[in-house]
Design an enzyme around this catalytic site. Structure first.
Site, PDB file in Angstrom:
ATOM      1  N   CYS A 166       0.850  -1.204  -0.005  1.00 51.01           N
ATOM      2  CA  CYS A 166      -0.101  -0.057  -0.064  1.00 51.01           C
ATOM      3  C   CYS A 166       0.921   1.130   0.027  1.00 51.01           C
ATOM      4  CB  CYS A 166      -0.867   0.009   1.237  1.00 51.01           C
ATOM      5  SG  CYS A 166      -2.042  -1.316   1.489  1.00 51.01           S
ATOM      6  N   ASP A 179      19.697  37.423 -13.333  1.00 48.18           N
ATOM      7  CA  ASP A 179      18.312  37.652 -14.165  1.00 48.18           C
ATOM      8  C   ASP A 179      17.715  39.074 -13.179  1.00 48.18           C
ATOM      9  OD1 ASP A 179      15.994  36.344 -15.586  1.00 48.18           O
ATOM     10  OD2 ASP A 179      15.125  37.107 -13.635  1.00 48.18           O
TER      11      ASP A 179
END
Length: 499
Positions: free
Chosen positions: A32, A458
């Site tokens: 599971c 940037d």
């Protein structure tokens, strides 16, 4: 995590660990996900496994209630740059199905024996078993969401024979392929299965309907905004209104072309997936197409780990709290992203988008049948390497840089596949004329899916640093999630521009 801390996660049904590990229950013979809603088994009956393939190899079958094969992938494979991390990314992209273990080893630069030994030691399963688990999941999706004949599904999933396909499905799901399909039609295979059955009922002819799972909060609006601003005419489009948009794009895949359509959804505590529809010329491309869409939308990220690191920073903490689950979108096509990065040098996002649209119209491969605003696939690197590019109307130096990166991609001097060595690739990029640190870093972040890239040069990042009072020198404190810090800074800049 220790075995005891894993068991505590199971007891609390903590979905944060779905895909991070799996549990096998000796008394039932099933495995599971940690958040399985079934009654928690006793500790002495539980065994933990790092992958679904390891649980299957230990003789456990998949739980019909929680569908452990449908969980998000572990974010660890995106963070890690070692052999195991690179191998897992390449197996996810279908390299073993297409090229075998020998092809995987060749791409990684190791012997097949070394790859087998290291994966087995760390993950409890070798590359064949890992690929087999992935094929089984693909087969289940096709059985439950398409009317294709079982024989076609066997080969579309990547199995070498129908017998191998039948044996694998019976072993993992304890049902024959036809029985698995029949259970889906009846809705007799648990909550997750019933959801998939409803998806299948709504599926249009020729398409495969999927629910692409993710963990934790997901800032869908911001991700769709990011993609919409950069959508290239001809290969991408965004339809609908914010909150109910659909991102559509063409895909150039190993066996043919494809089209992906991903629906935006509002944040919902009960919903942990994006609805996706894939139209493929060849269903053998399903696994690869799914992985590429997952990378584009960064669906295997761990937002809890990101928030733990960035949220503790005085400057970034308020941004993280304001936009939980902000992702770092990757790329559906690394070669396309490389070209886009060069087109984006020293121009606005809008200008780069216009240039890319012109490039697609001039050199892209037309679709056999255009759909909506989608008319082409992106030009291949070999075509662009020898193209004049005069249609672009930009300086010759940048046209030369574009041809240079295209030629490097075409001849293999630069490798941008999912298992590429990121440091080596960045060095190869920086050695090319016209490729600087910003361009190489942007490619590393998006084309290679590196979660730890920072671009201090940037303009948007500089503005974001000013807004938050942070310094570029502090970025090392944000490791290994600097790509997410970068997106938070970009988002803060965009919010300021809108207000």
């Amino acid at each position: 995590m220790t075995a005891e801390s894993k068991y505590e996660a199971v007891r609390s049904r903590d979905a944060r660990f779905d895909g991070v590990f799996f549990l096998g229950v000796r008394t039932t013979g099933i495995y599971c996900r940690p958040s399985c809603p079934a009654v928690t088994p006793k500790r002495e009956n539980v065994r933990f496994y790092p992958t679904a393939a390891a649980a299957q190899g230990a003789g456990f079958r998949a739980c019909r209630r929680c569908r452990p094969d449908a969980v998000p992938g572990s974010a660890e494979w995106n963070v890690r740059a070692d052999l195991v991390g690179r191998a897992m990314r390449m197996i996810g992209d279908g390299v073993v199905d297409r090229e075998g273990v020998a092809g995987l080893a060749r791409r990684l630069g190791y012997s097949a024996r070394q790859v087998q030994r290291q994966l087995t030691a760390e993950l409890g399963a070798g590359p064949v078993a890992l690929a087999r688990a992935q094929r089984a999941h693909t087969a289940r999706v096709l059985l439950q969401t398409t009317p294709l004949p079982v024989t076609e599904i066997a080969f579309a999933s990547g199995f070498a024979s129908v017998r191998q396909f039948n044996d694998t499905v019976r072993e993992i799901y304890a049902r024959t392929p036809s029985g698995l399909r029949a259970a889906s039609a009846r809705g007799g295979h648990g909550t997750a299965g019933r959801r998939e059955a409803r998806c299948a009922a709504r599926a249009e002819a020729g398409g495969v309907t999927l629910r692409l799972a993710y963990r934790g909060p997901y800032a869908a609006r911001q991700v769709f905004d990011f993609l919409e601003r950069r959508a290239i005419p001809g290969i991408e489009e965004m339809t609908g209104e914010p909150g109910a948009r659909a991102y559509r794009r063409t895909l150039d895949l190993p066996y043919g072309t494809g089209l992906a359509e991903v629906a935006e959804s509002e944040p919902d505590a009960e919903r942990a997936w994006l609805d996706c529809k894939l139209y493929l010329a060849d269903l053998r491309d399903l696994t690869t197409a799914v992985q590429r869409v997952r990378r584009l939308f960064d669906l295997d990220a761990d937002p809890y780990a990101v928030a733990e690191t960035l949220g503790a920073d005085p400057a970034l903490g308020p941004l993280v709290a304001r936009t939980p689950g902000l992702r770092s979108p990757g790329a559906a096509d690394p070669h396309e992203l490389a070209v886009r990065a060069v087109l984006g040098q020293q121009v606005t996002v809008g200008a780069a988008r216009t240039l890319a649209g012109t490039l697609v119209a001039a050199y892209g491969k037309p679709l056999a049948a255009p759909t909506g605003a989608l008319t082409h696939t992106f030009p291949d690197a070999g075509t662009l390497a020898g193209a004049p590019l005069t249609e672009l109307g930009m300086p010759e130096a940048r046209r030369t840089a574009l041809r240079t990166i295209a030629a490097a991609l075409a001849d293999g001097a630069v490798v941008l596949d999912t298992g590429a060595d990121r440091d080596e690739t960045e060095r190869a990029l920086l050695a090319l004329r016209g490729i600087g640190p910003w361009t190489a870093g942007y490619m590393r972040m998006r084309a290679l899916g590196d979660p730890d890239v920072f671009l201090p040069g940037d303009a948007g990042v500089r503005h974001g640093l000013e807004l938050t009072g942070a310094e570029a020198s502090e970025a090392d404190q944000w490791r290994p999630w600097r790509s997410y810090a970068l997106h938070h800074l970009w988002h803060a800049t965009a919010r300021t521009a809108e207000s």
